[in-house]
Design an enzyme around this catalytic site. Structure first.
Site, short mmCIF file in Angstrom:
data_model
loop_
_atom_site.label_atom_id
_atom_site.label_comp_id
_atom_site.label_asym_id
_atom_site.label_seq_id
_atom_site.Cartn_x
_atom_site.Cartn_y
_atom_site.Cartn_z
N LYS A 208 35.69 48.15 34.68
CA LYS A 208 35.25 46.81 34.97
C LYS A 208 35.04 46.66 36.49
CE LYS A 208 38.32 43.30 35.38
NZ LYS A 208 38.98 43.24 36.71
N ASP B 204 37.10 38.05 37.16
CA ASP B 204 37.97 39.19 37.45
C ASP B 204 39.12 39.30 36.44
OD1 ASP B 204 38.79 41.35 39.15
OD2 ASP B 204 40.36 40.09 40.01
N HIS C 167 41.00 40.37 30.96
CA HIS C 167 42.41 40.55 30.64
C HIS C 167 42.99 39.37 29.83
CE1 HIS C 167 41.93 43.76 33.37
NE2 HIS C 167 42.22 43.13 34.49
#
Ligand code: BG6
Length: 493
Positions: free
Chosen positions: A151, A238, A243
């Protein structure tokens, strides 16, 4: 001491080609993880590692770089000399310009005709993903190989689709390993074990019994020399898009029929597709963005985000996000999931809190109706643990209830036997196990869900809310939960 399971380790030969071989990720994560796998005896004897970068080095120069830069990032006990030497024997270096297909003959020569699986790990910026895949195909190196994509995979739905389309022209989906390192964390694995290896929780794991769920991934670190990258990325892209939504999908998914890669990923995908879309008015109500200002972390003064190198003056990039989301299905309808993540917060913690509903009627007085009295806290880091909070009677006369905890600390129980996320994920790539990698449709669903937030922030005149470094983020994050009659764990009492 419990022995670490090595189930699934694979001893077939392989060549692990690391693009971005002199980069930060190679230095901090990938090479230390390969060393750990080597030290643990989990790599095939004839598994080779080929570092690839533009830096003018030969193999002995690269080995020197590895000694100087990688060794300090290896966690754990002291490094045995013989193990370190045998690790270095696996490594070679190829200098090439990843964007120039004609330079790939050097890589082809280095790989030679040796049999075994080829793995190409792209620890480079996403702008190089497509050129590298194209050049690998032209050099005749793509067939039967595996490709690992780090990523960020794109910047939004459109750019991620463009990369996936182009990579998909060359590699089949079952050759593509999209990394989300959170999926490799021991504690995230444990979530699956907790939910699907026990009958205890499953009947309660639904709207009838769960009042709300909170997922926090808080960091004390700032942007750590990545100001330039981070300023174009921000916390939503991010951390949340990947996540946090992955954690949410594991918490909320239906039990899969098996742990087969697609069985697991199909169920996660259903959750991601069931996330309630956020219209603009809801985004303004239920999504908080913040940016850190000066403050102190562990009593050390730290600067504002604006003062970090690489950050544009007047930048409106968010370093903190808190939001409320719902999963629109029978199991979860109406249950708020609160997600938050941020840099320069008061502590480093990643945890999931499942708040069960209080008893419907308390024969024991109002203390049994306290919110948060029945709760499961799954701590992912630091100190992985599970805590079950319940009410018990205070000793003595009367019937006053008080919160008590049942704690299971995994490091105490299993005594140090944990594996770092990258080690597990790299071994999975080498072994051809895809379950812990993000499938294209999952990634698309996550981008699709965050897209309206990105769009709305682009048009809003309002700025991210300031918060002092070393706090838990802007006050609006607490207010968001207060509107739902709840609070973040650190705000209790
Ligand atoms: C990365 C982000 O994916 O995850 C970083 O790009 C972040 O900004 C990191 O610091 C957090 O990972 P961990 O494993 O330290 O919680």
């Amino acid at each position: 001491m419990t022995k670490r399971s090595t189930a699934g380790s694979d001893h077939s030969p392989f060549a692990f080609v690391l693009f971005g071989g002199t980069g930060d990720l190679a230095m901090r994560k990938i090479l230390p993880a390969l060393f750990a796998a080597h030290r643990d005896g989990l790599l095939a004897a004839d598994g080779r590692i080929v570092g690839v970068a533009q830096t003018a080095l030969d193999t002995s120069g690269y080995l020197q770089w590895v000694r100087e830069h990688v060794k300090p990032h290896i966690a754990g006990a002291s490094i045995d000399d013989a193990t370190w030497r045998s690790f270095l024997e696996r490594i070679a270096y190829v200098q090439l310009d990843a964007s120039q297909p004609e330079t790939y003959s050097a890589l082809r020569d280095a790989l030679g005709t040796a049999s075994g699986r080829r793995i190409f790990y792209l620890a480079t910026g996403p702008a190089l993903f497509v050129p590298i895949c194209g050049a690998l195909a032209s050099a005749g190196l793509s067939e039967g190989s595996r490709i690992v994509l780090e990523k960020p995979l794109g910047y939004d739905l459109e750019s991620s689709n463009a990369i996936n389309d182009a990579v998909g022209q060359i590699f089949n989906e079952d050759q593509i390993y999209r990394i989300d390192h959170y999926l490799g964390k021991e504690a995230v694995q444990n979530l699956l074990a907790l939910r699907f290896g026990n009958s205890l929780f499953e009947p309660l794991w639904r709207r009838e019994w769960v009042e709300s769920i909170q997922i926090t991934v808080a960091e004390e670190l700032g942007v750590e020399g990545r100001g330039n990258f981070y300023d174009q990325t921000g916390a939503l892209r991010d951390m949340v898009q990947n996540h946090l939504l992955q954690l949410l999908s594991i918490i909320a998914m239906e039990p899969p029929g098996s742990m087969d890669a697609d069985a697991v990923r199909d169920e996660k995908l259903r959750v991601l597709r069931a996330l309630k879309p956020l219209p603009a008015d809801e985004i303004r109500r239920s999504v908080v963005r913040g940016q850190y200002h000066p403050g102190a972390i562990k009593n050390t003064p730290v600067c504002a985000y604006h003062a970090e190198a690489g950050v544009r003056p007047g930048s409106t990039t968010e370093t903190f996000v808190a939001l409320k989301v719902e999963v629109e299905n029978w199991r979860w309808a109406g249950v708020p999931f609160f997600l938050r993540t941020g840099k320069r917060l008061a502590g480093r913690v990643a945890e999931i809190v499942v708040n069960f509903r209080p008893v419907p009627h308390s024969a024991l007085g109002p203390s049994a109706l306290r919110p948060g009295s029945n709760r499961l806290t799954i701590r992912l880091q630091p100190n992985e643990s599970i805590r079950l909070s319940a009410l018990a009677k205070q000793p003595g006369m009367g019937m006053t209830l008080q919160g008590v905890h049942l704690d299971l600390a995994f490091d105490e129980f299993f005594q140090q036997d944990r594996m770092e996320a990258y080690e597990r994920l790299l071994l999975d790539v080498i072994g051809g196990r895809l379950a812990l990698f993000v499938r294209r449709d999952e990634q698309e669903a996550a981008w699709r869900w965050v897209a309206p937030i990105i769009e709305d922030w682009g048009t809003q005149a309002s700025l991210p809310k300031p918060y002092a470094s070393g706090t838990w983020g802007p006050a609006a994050s607490s207010a968001l939960l207060a509107r739902h009659n709840t609070c973040w764990p650190e705000e209790e009492n």
